[in-house]
Design a protein around this motif. Sequence first.
Motif, PDB file in Angstrom:
ATOM      1  N   ALA A 114       0.830  -1.211   0.000  1.00  0.00           N
ATOM      2  CA  ALA A 114       0.000   0.000   0.000  1.00  0.00           C
ATOM      3  C   ALA A 114       0.860   1.255   0.000  1.00  0.00           C
ATOM      4  N   PHE A 115       1.961   1.240   0.735  1.00  0.00           N
ATOM      5  CA  PHE A 115       2.825   2.411   0.799  1.00  0.00           C
ATOM      6  C   PHE A 115       3.440   2.717  -0.565  1.00  0.00           C
ATOM      7  N   GLY A 116       3.846   1.671  -1.275  1.00  0.00           N
ATOM      8  CA  GLY A 116       4.409   1.880  -2.599  1.00  0.00           C
ATOM      9  C   GLY A 116       3.415   2.503  -3.552  1.00  0.00           C
ATOM     10  N   LEU A 117       2.175   2.011  -3.542  1.00  0.00           N
ATOM     11  CA  LEU A 117       1.145   2.552  -4.430  1.00  0.00           C
ATOM     12  C   LEU A 117       0.801   3.997  -4.074  1.00  0.00           C
ATOM     13  N   ALA A 118       0.694   4.293  -2.788  1.00  0.00           N
ATOM     14  CA  ALA A 118       0.377   5.659  -2.364  1.00  0.00           C
ATOM     15  C   ALA A 118       1.509   6.619  -2.709  1.00  0.00           C
ATOM     16  N   SER A 119       2.742   6.137  -2.698  1.00  0.00           N
ATOM     17  CA  SER A 119       3.884   6.975  -3.054  1.00  0.00           C
ATOM     18  C   SER A 119       3.811   7.406  -4.517  1.00  0.00           C
ATOM     19  N   VAL A 120       3.374   6.500  -5.386  1.00  0.00           N
ATOM     20  CA  VAL A 120       3.206   6.844  -6.798  1.00  0.00           C
ATOM     21  C   VAL A 120       2.132   7.915  -6.953  1.00  0.00           C
ATOM     22  N   ALA A 121       1.036   7.783  -6.202  1.00  0.00           N
ATOM     23  CA  ALA A 121      -0.032   8.781  -6.261  1.00  0.00           C
ATOM     24  C   ALA A 121       0.465  10.147  -5.798  1.00  0.00           C
ATOM     25  N   ALA A 122       1.273  10.181  -4.748  1.00  0.00           N
ATOM     26  CA  ALA A 122       1.813  11.451  -4.254  1.00  0.00           C
ATOM     27  C   ALA A 122       2.773  12.073  -5.271  1.00  0.00           C
ATOM     28  N   ALA A 123       3.552  11.246  -5.920  1.00  0.00           N
ATOM     29  CA  ALA A 123       4.544  11.747  -6.870  1.00  0.00           C
ATOM     30  C   ALA A 123       3.904  12.497  -8.029  1.00  0.00           C
ATOM     31  N   PHE A 124       2.710  12.054  -8.437  1.00  0.00           N
ATOM     32  CA  PHE A 124       2.071  12.652  -9.603  1.00  0.00           C
ATOM     33  C   PHE A 124       0.865  13.518  -9.232  1.00  0.00           C
ATOM     34  N   ALA A 125       0.835  14.010  -8.000  1.00  0.00           N
ATOM     35  CA  ALA A 125      -0.251  14.900  -7.568  1.00  0.00           C
ATOM     36  C   ALA A 125      -0.198  16.205  -8.368  1.00  0.00           C
ATOM     37  N   THR A 126      -1.369  16.715  -8.728  1.00  0.00           N
ATOM     38  CA  THR A 126      -1.449  17.925  -9.547  1.00  0.00           C
ATOM     39  C   THR A 126      -2.098  19.094  -8.816  1.00  0.00           C
ATOM     40  N   SER A 127      -2.456  18.912  -7.553  1.00  0.00           N
ATOM     41  CA  SER A 127      -3.069  19.982  -6.781  1.00  0.00           C
ATOM     42  C   SER A 127      -2.763  19.765  -5.303  1.00  0.00           C
ATOM     43  N   PRO A 128      -2.851  20.822  -4.488  1.00  0.00           N
ATOM     44  CA  PRO A 128      -2.644  20.631  -3.050  1.00  0.00           C
ATOM     45  C   PRO A 128      -3.585  19.597  -2.447  1.00  0.00           C
ATOM     46  N   ALA A 129      -4.859  19.610  -2.863  1.00  0.00           N
ATOM     47  CA  ALA A 129      -5.829  18.660  -2.316  1.00  0.00           C
ATOM     48  C   ALA A 129      -5.447  17.225  -2.661  1.00  0.00           C
ATOM     49  N   MET A 130      -4.986  17.010  -3.892  1.00  0.00           N
ATOM     50  CA  MET A 130      -4.595  15.657  -4.304  1.00  0.00           C
ATOM     51  C   MET A 130      -3.375  15.189  -3.518  1.00  0.00           C
ATOM     52  N   LEU A 131      -2.423  16.091  -3.284  1.00  0.00           N
ATOM     53  CA  LEU A 131      -1.229  15.711  -2.534  1.00  0.00           C
ATOM     54  C   LEU A 131      -1.580  15.438  -1.071  1.00  0.00           C
ATOM     55  N   ILE A 132      -2.466  16.222  -0.513  1.00  0.00           N
ATOM     56  CA  ILE A 132      -2.904  15.978   0.867  1.00  0.00           C
ATOM     57  C   ILE A 132      -3.551  14.601   0.971  1.00  0.00           C
ATOM     58  N   GLY A 133      -4.397  14.267  -0.020  1.00  0.00           N
ATOM     59  CA  GLY A 133      -5.041  12.956  -0.024  1.00  0.00           C
ATOM     60  C   GLY A 133      -4.043  11.814  -0.132  1.00  0.00           C
ATOM     61  N   ALA A 134      -3.054  11.975  -1.004  1.00  0.00           N
ATOM     62  CA  ALA A 134      -2.037  10.933  -1.158  1.00  0.00           C
ATOM     63  C   ALA A 134      -1.204  10.785   0.106  1.00  0.00           C
ATOM     64  N   ARG A 135      -0.888  11.912   0.724  1.00  0.00           N
ATOM     65  CA  ARG A 135      -0.129  11.855   1.975  1.00  0.00           C
ATOM     66  C   ARG A 135      -0.947  11.186   3.089  1.00  0.00           C
ATOM     67  N   ALA A 136      -2.259  11.397   3.052  1.00  0.00           N
ATOM     68  CA  ALA A 136      -3.117  10.731   4.036  1.00  0.00           C
ATOM     69  C   ALA A 136      -3.051   9.215   3.861  1.00  0.00           C
TER      70      ALA A 136
END
Length: 516
Positions: free
Chosen positions: A89-111
Amino acid sequence: MTVQTKATAGRREWIGLAVLALPTLLLSLDMSVLHLAVPHLAADLRPSSTELLWIIDIYGFLIAGFLITMGTLGDRIGRRNLLMVGGAAFGLASVAAAFATSPAMLIGARALLGIAGATLMPSTLALISNMFRDPKQRGTAIAVWMSCFMGGMVIGPLVGGLILDVAWWGAVFLLAVPVMVLLLVTAPKLLPEYRDEQAGRLDLASVALSLGTILPIIFALKEIAKGGPDLRSLLALAAGLGIGTVFARRQRRLADPMLDLSLFRNRTFAAALSIMLVGAITMGGVFLLVSQYLQLVEGMSASQAGLALVPQAAAVVIGSLIAPRLARRIRPEFVLGFGMLVAAAGLLLFTQISAGNGIVLVVLGLSVAAFGMGPQGVLCTEMVVGSVPPRKAGAASAMSETSGEFGIAMGIAVFGSVGTAVYRGDLVVPDRLPAGAATEATESLAGAVNTAGGLDDQLAGALLTSAREAFTSGLHTVAAIGAGVVVVFAVVGMVALRKTRPAVTPAAEDDALVAH
């Protein structure tokens, strides 16, 4: 069938420790890398000061919120199983954080990273406490584990700084992917499985209540530190405390509670957790400001800032590794207390830093503080896991990690907000600055730097000089407060632990613990 673990660990256990170091290194690396990436993602995503704090904070908050839950879950489904699920799960969430395009998306990925991280942390420490039953071996194993955790805080900026010089900020999150792949490949071959067959079901109401306690309180503290108490922050604080009371009462009624409150009757357990919390709060808050100081005040590149942080790696590793040996010759509480006094001296060096001329003091202060905090992390962790039966290792490990991670998040929130408050109070905005630019510059030092890029040289120079001096004043204040708190708890720790020793429960008393 119950299988008792041998008292002395062999080669397989020590190789397994190397495997457990991987997620430990990764979790601390992920936290420290983000500090250096903050100026880059701020320039790209343009988050508000509140969004920026949540991007940094949400990871630690949700780790802290879910650690107890995941520690309990690991006791039920198996600590190795939970470790592997969390790694994927951590690996998959890291990919989502890497390609975040907005503050809200990055906050969600970090969550999501925080929730996944909460599955990893109690598993690693619980497995260590089960694999290494001999007190001397366990002390050494925890020292190695802690050195990896603290070392990752420094390796992260170094590696991350090099990446940020050649790639976009999201690339720093991709560091997790190969590490998690390696963990998933090696864990089934090298790590034994442990679970408590007498553990009861996971109480979902307790999970909800624990989150309902932690998150409102953190939100309230952030808002109070940022702008003083108001109706919203006070209501959030009251709600968190009220839900926490309900949570505690429910744990006392349950036959198999998610959080065994009776453990806090053990003075060693309670004192060690408190000291770990204070140390994490202090170092988490100071490290955030120091990382920004090096880049935004001293003008260093990300890789240069990473190199400047390297000396503390050796300091914290040395402090962590010598602590168990010193504790065999000197009472552990004195090793712990004197180490914290050394750390306080290092923090006081930050109060002598000036804007644009403080690199040497930053490196020296961090190294001294890291060396002093090394024994605190190792000895307190050993006291926590050594004061409970092995079958409760998951829960105790989760509490230990909760204290540390919650402290780091609290330090970032509270000390970050204190630094911001001092910055805004000391900042002198030039009269000719447009209203919109003045607002952005007042938000944060990163905002002032971004604003200065669109101004003429004279106006930009005036703004940056004032902003950098104001930020340095905030660092002075945070360091002074942190040093004072550490000194107080150094004395408290030496008094509270003066007649205690970690109690190791023999394996024979824990027939419910099954090893495969």
